[in-house]
Write an enzyme that holds these catalytic residues in place. Structure first.
Site, PDB file in Angstrom:
ATOM      1  CB  CYS A   1      -0.910  -0.110   1.225  1.00  0.00           C
ATOM      2  SG  CYS A   1      -1.910  -1.383   1.543  1.00  0.00           S
TER       3      CYS A   1
ATOM      4  CG  HIS B   1      -3.422   3.098   2.285  1.00  0.00           C
ATOM      5  ND1 HIS B   1      -3.620   2.799   1.195  1.00  0.00           N
ATOM      6  CD2 HIS B   1      -3.362   2.014   3.158  1.00  0.00           C
ATOM      7  CE1 HIS B   1      -4.299   1.572   1.188  1.00  0.00           C
ATOM      8  NE2 HIS B   1      -3.871   1.033   2.525  1.00  0.00           N
TER       9      HIS B   1
ATOM     10  CG  ASN C   1      -6.564  -1.103   1.420  1.00  0.00           C
ATOM     11  OD1 ASN C   1      -5.862  -0.676   0.497  1.00  0.00           O
ATOM     12  ND2 ASN C   1      -6.066  -1.814   2.424  1.00  0.00           N
TER      13      ASN C   1
HETATM   14  O1  UT7 Z   1      -3.554  -1.579   3.330  1.00  0.00           O
HETATM   15  C1  UT7 Z   1      -2.894  -2.343   4.477  1.00  0.00           C
HETATM   16  C2  UT7 Z   1      -3.241  -1.956   5.730  1.00  0.00           C
HETATM   17  N1  UT7 Z   1      -4.224  -2.695   6.190  1.00  0.00           N
HETATM   18  C3  UT7 Z   1      -5.043  -2.220   6.997  1.00  0.00           C
HETATM   19  O2  UT7 Z   1      -4.615  -0.987   7.643  1.00  0.00           O
HETATM   20  C4  UT7 Z   1      -5.937  -2.991   7.849  1.00  0.00           C
HETATM   21  C5  UT7 Z   1      -5.912  -2.686   9.376  1.00  0.00           C
HETATM   22  N2  UT7 Z   1      -7.084  -3.377   9.859  1.00  0.00           N
HETATM   23  C6  UT7 Z   1      -8.213  -3.134  10.070  1.00  0.00           C
HETATM   24  O3  UT7 Z   1      -8.531  -2.427   9.139  1.00  0.00           O
HETATM   25  C7  UT7 Z   1      -9.020  -4.027  11.014  1.00  0.00           C
HETATM   26  O4  UT7 Z   1      -8.322  -4.694  12.066  1.00  0.00           O
HETATM   27  C8  UT7 Z   1     -10.099  -5.057  10.326  1.00  0.00           C
HETATM   28  C9  UT7 Z   1     -11.198  -3.774   9.681  1.00  0.00           C
HETATM   29  C10 UT7 Z   1      -9.520  -5.806   9.472  1.00  0.00           C
HETATM   30  C11 UT7 Z   1     -11.039  -5.740  11.497  1.00  0.00           C
HETATM   31  O5  UT7 Z   1     -11.523  -4.928  12.297  1.00  0.00           O
HETATM   32  P1  UT7 Z   1     -11.252  -5.217  13.991  1.00  0.00           P
HETATM   33  O6  UT7 Z   1     -12.017  -4.353  14.700  1.00  0.00           O
HETATM   34  O7  UT7 Z   1      -9.993  -5.199  14.259  1.00  0.00           O
HETATM   35  O8  UT7 Z   1     -12.132  -6.667  14.060  1.00  0.00           O
HETATM   36  P2  UT7 Z   1     -11.484  -7.876  14.699  1.00  0.00           P
HETATM   37  O9  UT7 Z   1     -10.456  -8.415  13.480  1.00  0.00           O
HETATM   38  O10 UT7 Z   1     -10.851  -7.734  15.948  1.00  0.00           O
HETATM   39  O11 UT7 Z   1     -12.692  -8.700  14.618  1.00  0.00           O
HETATM   40  C12 UT7 Z   1     -13.859  -8.444  15.596  1.00  0.00           C
HETATM   41  C13 UT7 Z   1     -14.967  -9.562  15.302  1.00  0.00           C
HETATM   42  C14 UT7 Z   1     -14.330 -11.026  15.240  1.00  0.00           C
HETATM   43  O12 UT7 Z   1     -15.464 -11.623  16.076  1.00  0.00           O
HETATM   44  P3  UT7 Z   1     -15.056 -12.239  17.353  1.00  0.00           P
HETATM   45  O13 UT7 Z   1     -13.753 -13.110  17.438  1.00  0.00           O
HETATM   46  O14 UT7 Z   1     -14.866 -10.881  18.175  1.00  0.00           O
HETATM   47  O15 UT7 Z   1     -16.294 -13.349  17.802  1.00  0.00           O
HETATM   48  C15 UT7 Z   1     -14.243 -11.456  13.849  1.00  0.00           C
HETATM   49  O16 UT7 Z   1     -14.438 -12.576  13.568  1.00  0.00           O
HETATM   50  O17 UT7 Z   1     -15.400  -9.419  14.201  1.00  0.00           O
HETATM   51  C16 UT7 Z   1     -15.482 -10.759  13.369  1.00  0.00           C
HETATM   52  N3  UT7 Z   1     -15.380 -10.202  11.910  1.00  0.00           N
HETATM   53  C17 UT7 Z   1     -16.471  -9.868  11.231  1.00  0.00           C
HETATM   54  N4  UT7 Z   1     -17.966  -9.932  11.512  1.00  0.00           N
HETATM   55  C18 UT7 Z   1     -18.772  -9.629  10.467  1.00  0.00           C
HETATM   56  C19 UT7 Z   1     -14.498 -10.241  11.124  1.00  0.00           C
HETATM   57  N5  UT7 Z   1     -14.625  -9.762   9.880  1.00  0.00           N
HETATM   58  C20 UT7 Z   1     -16.085  -9.667  10.063  1.00  0.00           C
HETATM   59  C21 UT7 Z   1     -16.879  -9.284   8.676  1.00  0.00           C
HETATM   60  N6  UT7 Z   1     -18.283  -9.123   9.224  1.00  0.00           N
HETATM   61  N7  UT7 Z   1     -16.599  -9.130   7.684  1.00  0.00           N
END
Ligand code: UT7
Length: 333
Positions: free
Chosen positions: A118, A259, A289
């Site tokens: 990115c 970004h 993204n």
């Molecule tokens: O471009 C390169 C750089 N990339 C980035 O900068 C990405 C950076 N990371 C992020 O943007 C975030 O970490 C995400 C958007 C990818 C995820 O958000 P989060 O608040 O960190 O969520 P998490 O991974 O901690 O997941 C929270 C919950 C989980 O469920 P449990 O374990 O709490 O029951 C996931 O399984 O949300 C669940 N989950 C979803 N639920 C519904 C993960 N993806 C989804 C989804 N829909 N698409």
């Protein structure tokens, strides 16, 4: 002979291209267990563009580049150098820039790709600026283009809701005027964290086999939480460093083009830099993204919307797999 100290490298033209197909969060909720509400509140994304099956990264790159050349008011024959930043090249080789050169009918000028995920567009911008400053080239085409849909696991809800396809391009030109255009660009990388955001299969470490495909190793894998935390810290640090290096402060910045990965990352950055969100260009809601394409698409859109005027300070800041990061400060011409 021109004096390099009295010259600057400016962004002379900008362009972008997004494939017409729109995929909304509701569309995705029919494919994986997710919801518009989750995607919107956790990321800020509402929809993304997805390329047609037969549309390649170089097709999109060429369209964005065509617009940038037109916007620069030069002829394609004036281009002396082509650099494409991408993690989704048309093929492992030849490089995507060669396809772009042929598609646009450019002269037989140097053409190569830069891969810094990115952060790739800002890495490519810095490489191009350095090459222009040698005096051997006058106009460079710098493109960020991605078909991330080709490396997205559409069964993995933790990643497939995040990414989109598109391309953005700039024409960089040398001008005989000091202190305008790109004031400074700073790049960084931390290779101790290669595993938290990667496509593990298909390279020399793990060439594609039936087994690697079955294990989905040819798709993006990301430990989102860890990436998120590091992203906020390093984007903030590199934005601060670039301002310090040029003697400007956050108050001097007219527009930040970050970004576009997650609204919450952008909000945290705005808060830490003490720059109001109204001074940020955000289009993540409509594109998701797009990795190396995200900053040049946002830049072209900001230009189209009249958000930059002559003399404005524009701060671009990126973060991505590698890990890599980059910031660039521009005095708009
Ligand atoms: O471009 C390169 C750089 N990339 C980035 O900068 C990405 C950076 N990371 C992020 O943007 C975030 O970490 C995400 C958007 C990818 C995820 O958000 P989060 O608040 O960190 O969520 P998490 O991974 O901690 O997941 C929270 C919950 C989980 O469920 P449990 O374990 O709490 O029951 C996931 O399984 O949300 C669940 N989950 C979803 N639920 C519904 C993960 N993806 C989804 C989804 N829909 N698409």
């Amino acid at each position: 002979m021109s004096n390099p100290n009295r010259q600057s490298v400016i962004i002379k033209g900008v362009g972008s291209y997004a494939p017409p197909k729109v995929v909304t969060n509701d569309d995705l909720s029919k494919v994986v267990e997710t919801s518009d509400e989750w995607i919107r509140t956790r990321t800020g994304i509402r929809e993304r563009r997805i390329a047609a099956d037969n549309e390649t990264t170089s097709d999109m790159a060429a369209k964005a580049a065509q617009e940038a050349i037109l916007n620069a008011g030069i002829s394609p024959q004036d281009i002396d150098l082509v650099i494409v930043a991408t993690v989704t090249p048309d093929m492992p080789f030849p490089n995507t820039a060669c396809f772009v050169q042929a598609k646009l009918g450019l002269r037989k000028v140097p053409a190569f790709d830069v891969e810094a995920a990115c952060s790739g567009f800002l890495y490519a911008l810095d490489v191009a600026e350095g090459m222009l400053r040698t005096g051997r080239y006058r106009n460079a085409l710098v493109i960020g283009a991605e078909k991330l849909s080709s490396i997205t696991n559409w069964q993995d809800r933790t990643t497939c809701v995040l990414f989109g396809d598109g391309a953005g391009a700039v024409v960089l030109s040398v001008v005989d005027e000091p202190g305008v255009g790109i004031l400074n660009t700073m790049l960084g990388a931390d290779g101790s964290e290669t595993g938290i955001l990667c496509v593990p299969g298909g390279g020399s470490a793990s060439p594609s086999t039936v087994e690697t495909i079955e294990r989905s190793l040819h798709y993006i894998q990301m430990q989102g939480n860890q990436v998120f935390k590091i992203a906020v810290r390093v984007m903030c640090n590199s934005a601060t460093e670039i301002l310090n290096s040029t003697g400007y402060t956050a108050d001097d910045v007219s527009l930040v083009i970050p970004h576009q990965a997650n609204n919450r990352i952008i909000e945290a950055l705005a808060q830490r830099l003490e720059i109001g969100l109204e001074r940020f260009k955000i289009n993540l809601d409509r594109y998701g993204n797009t990795s190396a394409a995200s900053i040049p698409i946002a830049l072209a859109e900001a230009h189209r919307n009249g958000r930059m005027k002559k003399g404005d300070l524009v701060l671009m800041v990126a973060f991505g797999g590698g890990l890599t990061w980059a910031a660039s400060l521009i005095k708009w011409q």
